[in-house]
Design a protein around this motif. Sequence first.
Motif, PDB file in Angstrom:
ATOM      1  N   ASN A  13      69.325  34.945  38.711  1.00 42.72           N
ATOM      2  CA  ASN A  13      68.516  36.167  38.592  1.00 42.72           C
ATOM      3  C   ASN A  13      69.026  37.184  37.329  1.00 42.72           C
ATOM      4  O   ASN A  13      70.194  37.494  37.577  1.00 42.72           O
ATOM      5  CB  ASN A  13      69.473  36.839  40.119  1.00 42.72           C
ATOM      6  N   HIS A  14      68.320  37.783  36.407  1.00 45.77           N
ATOM      7  CA  HIS A  14      68.798  38.625  35.416  1.00 45.77           C
ATOM      8  C   HIS A  14      69.820  39.700  35.325  1.00 45.77           C
ATOM      9  O   HIS A  14      70.876  40.558  35.433  1.00 45.77           O
ATOM     10  CB  HIS A  14      67.644  39.011  34.058  1.00 45.77           C
ATOM     11  N   ILE A  15      68.782  40.621  36.546  1.00 48.96           N
ATOM     12  CA  ILE A  15      69.598  41.911  37.046  1.00 48.96           C
ATOM     13  C   ILE A  15      70.824  42.259  37.935  1.00 48.96           C
ATOM     14  O   ILE A  15      71.730  42.440  37.458  1.00 48.96           O
ATOM     15  CB  ILE A  15      68.590  42.242  37.937  1.00 48.96           C
ATOM     16  N   ASP A  16      71.214  41.066  38.565  1.00 48.13           N
ATOM     17  CA  ASP A  16      72.439  40.682  38.912  1.00 48.13           C
ATOM     18  C   ASP A  16      73.377  40.828  37.866  1.00 48.13           C
ATOM     19  O   ASP A  16      74.696  40.610  38.398  1.00 48.13           O
ATOM     20  CB  ASP A  16      72.152  39.766  39.952  1.00 48.13           C
ATOM     21  N   PHE A  68      77.291  40.129  17.123  1.00 49.52           N
ATOM     22  CA  PHE A  68      75.994  39.511  17.925  1.00 49.52           C
ATOM     23  C   PHE A  68      75.900  38.174  17.151  1.00 49.52           C
ATOM     24  O   PHE A  68      76.034  37.977  16.524  1.00 49.52           O
ATOM     25  CB  PHE A  68      74.433  39.556  17.942  1.00 49.52           C
ATOM     26  N   ILE A  69      75.700  36.483  17.960  1.00 46.38           N
ATOM     27  CA  ILE A  69      75.319  36.244  17.067  1.00 46.38           C
ATOM     28  C   ILE A  69      74.447  35.161  17.649  1.00 46.38           C
ATOM     29  O   ILE A  69      74.431  34.046  19.085  1.00 46.38           O
ATOM     30  CB  ILE A  69      77.261  35.278  17.096  1.00 46.38           C
ATOM     31  N   VAL A  70      73.814  35.005  17.222  1.00 46.52           N
ATOM     32  CA  VAL A  70      72.198  34.544  17.209  1.00 46.52           C
ATOM     33  C   VAL A  70      71.348  34.145  18.576  1.00 46.52           C
ATOM     34  O   VAL A  70      71.371  33.767  19.180  1.00 46.52           O
ATOM     35  CB  VAL A  70      71.707  32.618  17.047  1.00 46.52           C
ATOM     36  N   PRO A  71      71.700  35.818  18.519  1.00 40.83           N
ATOM     37  CA  PRO A  71      71.124  36.416  19.822  1.00 40.83           C
ATOM     38  C   PRO A  71      69.313  36.349  20.256  1.00 40.83           C
ATOM     39  O   PRO A  71      68.439  36.418  19.327  1.00 40.83           O
ATOM     40  CB  PRO A  71      71.086  37.779  19.879  1.00 40.83           C
ATOM     41  N   CYS A  72      69.232  35.902  21.666  1.00 45.27           N
ATOM     42  CA  CYS A  72      68.038  35.755  22.156  1.00 45.27           C
ATOM     43  C   CYS A  72      67.833  37.756  22.196  1.00 45.27           C
ATOM     44  O   CYS A  72      67.324  38.158  22.923  1.00 45.27           O
ATOM     45  CB  CYS A  72      67.432  34.743  22.782  1.00 45.27           C
ATOM     46  N   LEU A  73      66.931  38.243  20.690  1.00 43.89           N
ATOM     47  CA  LEU A  73      67.182  39.740  21.929  1.00 43.89           C
ATOM     48  C   LEU A  73      65.423  39.534  21.690  1.00 43.89           C
ATOM     49  O   LEU A  73      65.072  40.584  22.525  1.00 43.89           O
ATOM     50  CB  LEU A  73      67.404  40.326  20.196  1.00 43.89           C
ATOM     51  N   ASP A  74      64.738  39.039  21.569  1.00 49.80           N
ATOM     52  CA  ASP A  74      63.282  39.302  21.154  1.00 49.80           C
ATOM     53  C   ASP A  74      62.435  37.955  22.180  1.00 49.80           C
ATOM     54  O   ASP A  74      61.633  37.807  21.855  1.00 49.80           O
ATOM     55  CB  ASP A  74      62.045  39.604  20.204  1.00 49.80           C
ATOM     56  N   GLY A  75      63.718  37.409  22.381  1.00 51.34           N
ATOM     57  CA  GLY A  75      62.417  35.905  23.235  1.00 51.34           C
ATOM     58  C   GLY A  75      62.475  34.726  22.567  1.00 51.34           C
ATOM     59  O   GLY A  75      63.170  34.704  20.933  1.00 51.34           O
ATOM     60  N   THR A  76      62.226  34.259  22.969  1.00 52.64           N
ATOM     61  CA  THR A  76      61.921  33.133  21.350  1.00 52.64           C
ATOM     62  C   THR A  76      60.558  32.314  22.052  1.00 52.64           C
ATOM     63  O   THR A  76      59.903  32.062  23.557  1.00 52.64           O
ATOM     64  CB  THR A  76      62.679  31.732  21.766  1.00 52.64           C
ATOM     65  N   THR A  77      59.105  31.651  21.450  1.00 48.02           N
ATOM     66  CA  THR A  77      58.007  31.296  21.686  1.00 48.02           C
ATOM     67  C   THR A  77      58.222  30.107  22.095  1.00 48.02           C
ATOM     68  O   THR A  77      57.290  29.651  22.710  1.00 48.02           O
ATOM     69  CB  THR A  77      56.742  31.390  19.827  1.00 48.02           C
ATOM     70  N   LEU A  78      59.847  29.265  21.605  1.00 45.69           N
ATOM     71  CA  LEU A  78      59.716  28.486  22.599  1.00 45.69           C
ATOM     72  C   LEU A  78      59.515  28.121  24.695  1.00 45.69           C
ATOM     73  O   LEU A  78      58.482  27.981  24.618  1.00 45.69           O
ATOM     74  CB  LEU A  78      61.396  27.487  22.195  1.00 45.69           C
ATOM     75  N   ILE A  79      60.125  29.073  25.164  1.00 50.22           N
ATOM     76  CA  ILE A  79      60.028  29.431  25.601  1.00 50.22           C
ATOM     77  C   ILE A  79      58.655  30.069  25.912  1.00 50.22           C
ATOM     78  O   ILE A  79      57.789  30.112  27.598  1.00 50.22           O
ATOM     79  CB  ILE A  79      61.244  30.321  26.442  1.00 50.22           C
ATOM     80  N   ILE A 139      61.021  25.802  38.736  1.00 49.63           N
ATOM     81  CA  ILE A 139      62.964  25.748  38.242  1.00 49.63           C
ATOM     82  C   ILE A 139      62.666  27.288  37.076  1.00 49.63           C
ATOM     83  O   ILE A 139      62.761  28.028  37.556  1.00 49.63           O
ATOM     84  CB  ILE A 139      63.212  25.021  37.968  1.00 49.63           C
ATOM     85  N   MET A 140      61.626  26.946  36.360  1.00 50.60           N
ATOM     86  CA  MET A 140      61.481  28.461  35.591  1.00 50.60           C
ATOM     87  C   MET A 140      61.122  29.558  36.092  1.00 50.60           C
ATOM     88  O   MET A 140      61.271  30.741  35.573  1.00 50.60           O
ATOM     89  CB  MET A 140      60.804  27.973  33.980  1.00 50.60           C
ATOM     90  N   THR A 141      59.701  29.525  36.471  1.00 50.09           N
ATOM     91  CA  THR A 141      59.260  30.798  37.092  1.00 50.09           C
ATOM     92  C   THR A 141      59.788  31.706  37.735  1.00 50.09           C
ATOM     93  O   THR A 141      59.462  32.519  37.915  1.00 50.09           O
ATOM     94  CB  THR A 141      57.806  29.932  37.652  1.00 50.09           C
ATOM     95  N   MET A 142      60.086  30.494  38.616  1.00 56.77           N
ATOM     96  CA  MET A 142      61.703  31.415  39.729  1.00 56.77           C
ATOM     97  C   MET A 142      62.967  32.252  39.305  1.00 56.77           C
ATOM     98  O   MET A 142      63.592  33.089  40.275  1.00 56.77           O
ATOM     99  CB  MET A 142      62.142  30.262  41.019  1.00 56.77           C
ATOM    100  N   SER A 143      62.959  31.898  37.611  1.00 61.21           N
ATOM    101  CA  SER A 143      64.455  32.217  37.466  1.00 61.21           C
ATOM    102  C   SER A 143      64.242  33.687  36.574  1.00 61.21           C
ATOM    103  O   SER A 143      63.542  33.263  35.224  1.00 61.21           O
ATOM    104  CB  SER A 143      65.125  31.378  36.313  1.00 61.21           C
ATOM    105  N   THR A 144      64.661  34.738  36.730  1.00 66.23           N
ATOM    106  CA  THR A 144      64.474  36.012  35.666  1.00 66.23           C
ATOM    107  C   THR A 144      64.549  36.158  34.596  1.00 66.23           C
ATOM    108  O   THR A 144      64.949  36.557  33.810  1.00 66.23           O
ATOM    109  CB  THR A 144      64.524  37.251  36.155  1.00 66.23           C
ATOM    110  N   SER A 145      65.800  34.616  34.559  1.00 63.51           N
ATOM    111  CA  SER A 145      66.885  34.776  33.519  1.00 63.51           C
ATOM    112  C   SER A 145      65.844  33.695  32.484  1.00 63.51           C
ATOM    113  O   SER A 145      66.219  34.265  31.238  1.00 63.51           O
ATOM    114  CB  SER A 145      68.293  34.211  33.737  1.00 63.51           C
ATOM    115  N   MET A 146      64.995  32.854  32.810  1.00 63.03           N
ATOM    116  CA  MET A 146      64.601  32.203  31.775  1.00 63.03           C
ATOM    117  C   MET A 146      63.142  33.144  31.671  1.00 63.03           C
ATOM    118  O   MET A 146      62.615  33.048  30.156  1.00 63.03           O
ATOM    119  CB  MET A 146      63.838  30.821  32.892  1.00 63.03           C
ATOM    120  N   TRP A 147      63.178  33.627  32.304  1.00 61.38           N
ATOM    121  CA  TRP A 147      61.388  34.807  31.795  1.00 61.38           C
ATOM    122  C   TRP A 147      62.443  36.015  30.434  1.00 61.38           C
ATOM    123  O   TRP A 147      61.298  36.439  29.844  1.00 61.38           O
ATOM    124  CB  TRP A 147      61.082  35.605  32.975  1.00 61.38           C
ATOM    125  N   ALA A 148      63.151  36.271  30.807  1.00 66.67           N
ATOM    126  CA  ALA A 148      64.062  36.801  30.097  1.00 66.67           C
ATOM    127  C   ALA A 148      63.879  36.215  28.629  1.00 66.67           C
ATOM    128  O   ALA A 148      63.506  37.288  27.255  1.00 66.67           O
ATOM    129  CB  ALA A 148      65.969  37.035  30.604  1.00 66.67           C
TER     130      ALA A 148
END
Length: 325
Positions: A13-16, A68-79, A139-148
């Motif tokens: 959970n991303h917020i936690d 920052f080292i290769v940070p996923c700041l604006d996500g990735t189109t792969l996800i 799995i992925m849809t239930m994970s807010t970290s994956m959504w991030a």
Amino acid sequence: DHLYYFSYNSFGNHIDITKELYDYIHMVMEQTGHDKVALSPISQGGTISNALFEYHPDIMDSIAKVLFIVPCLDGTTLIGDVFSNKIRLTDPDALYNGLLSTFFDVETASMIETLVRILPDEVLIGGLEKGVDVLVNDIMTMSTSMWAMCDSASYPEAAELHLKDRPEIKKQTDKYYQAQLNSNKNIQKLIDKGCEVLTVAEYDIQMYGIGYSYDKEMADGMIPLASTSMGTYAANIGETLPEGYKQANSSKNCSNKKHNHISPDNIVDASTGLLPDTTWYFKGQKHEQTALNKTILTLALRVIENKVTDVYSDPAYPQFITCDP
């Protein structure tokens, strides 16, 4: 005794997780007696830093430096493609015509392709579709970290597809989406408070061919360059900037507009990123092998030790560095 490692569940959970990091930073300051810390978010850690600065802005006063080292700041189109159901993995034409070569060398990809052709299409594709469905929906849809990690351009459509009946998850992912949109603004707030912010980005590796956006942008295999470099403009994979192109100088954080921030290969215009003077670009470096790059590791250490402060402070670490194949 002053080096701390914060780990988290990548599917959690991303917020936690963000609140745990916030508390962890305060614990570190209490243990060390310092009133400021240096952070080095890596890859998915970029999403945690976005949330940290957005949800807990008071922490900015406690941060002296961010590398920052290769940070996923604006996500990735792969996800983003996975969440938007734009997946090539279950497309027979893609599977048999080059998809595997985006993951493996030509010889290995050819061998695997030969083996999978033995299976009837309905068996192979049916199995892949079932596996993807479980992965995405269970799995992925239930994970807010994956959504991030979903890129901001894909998020509205992806959320409409998967989260209409999951309002509690959507409330949290919408909150992160706003943090993602505010990423550069919040990083600029850090800089305005006197915090040093530096970045390592990578380019010239095509996105792995899971989704249909794989050949649409410059990347390091897993994350687009624009995401890891805070908005840097670059030519697409296999192309160069237009003939006669002049650097845009669109960032206010360049200390001297006479600096040349265009890469020697005429692919990247670093003057368009948020941090032209403190972003290094490693050509030909695959995202998942970053930890094996001794130059990146040494650069990171020298930055943390205040021996390297920008792309001009040490000729051993120029702005653009080509990696060995």
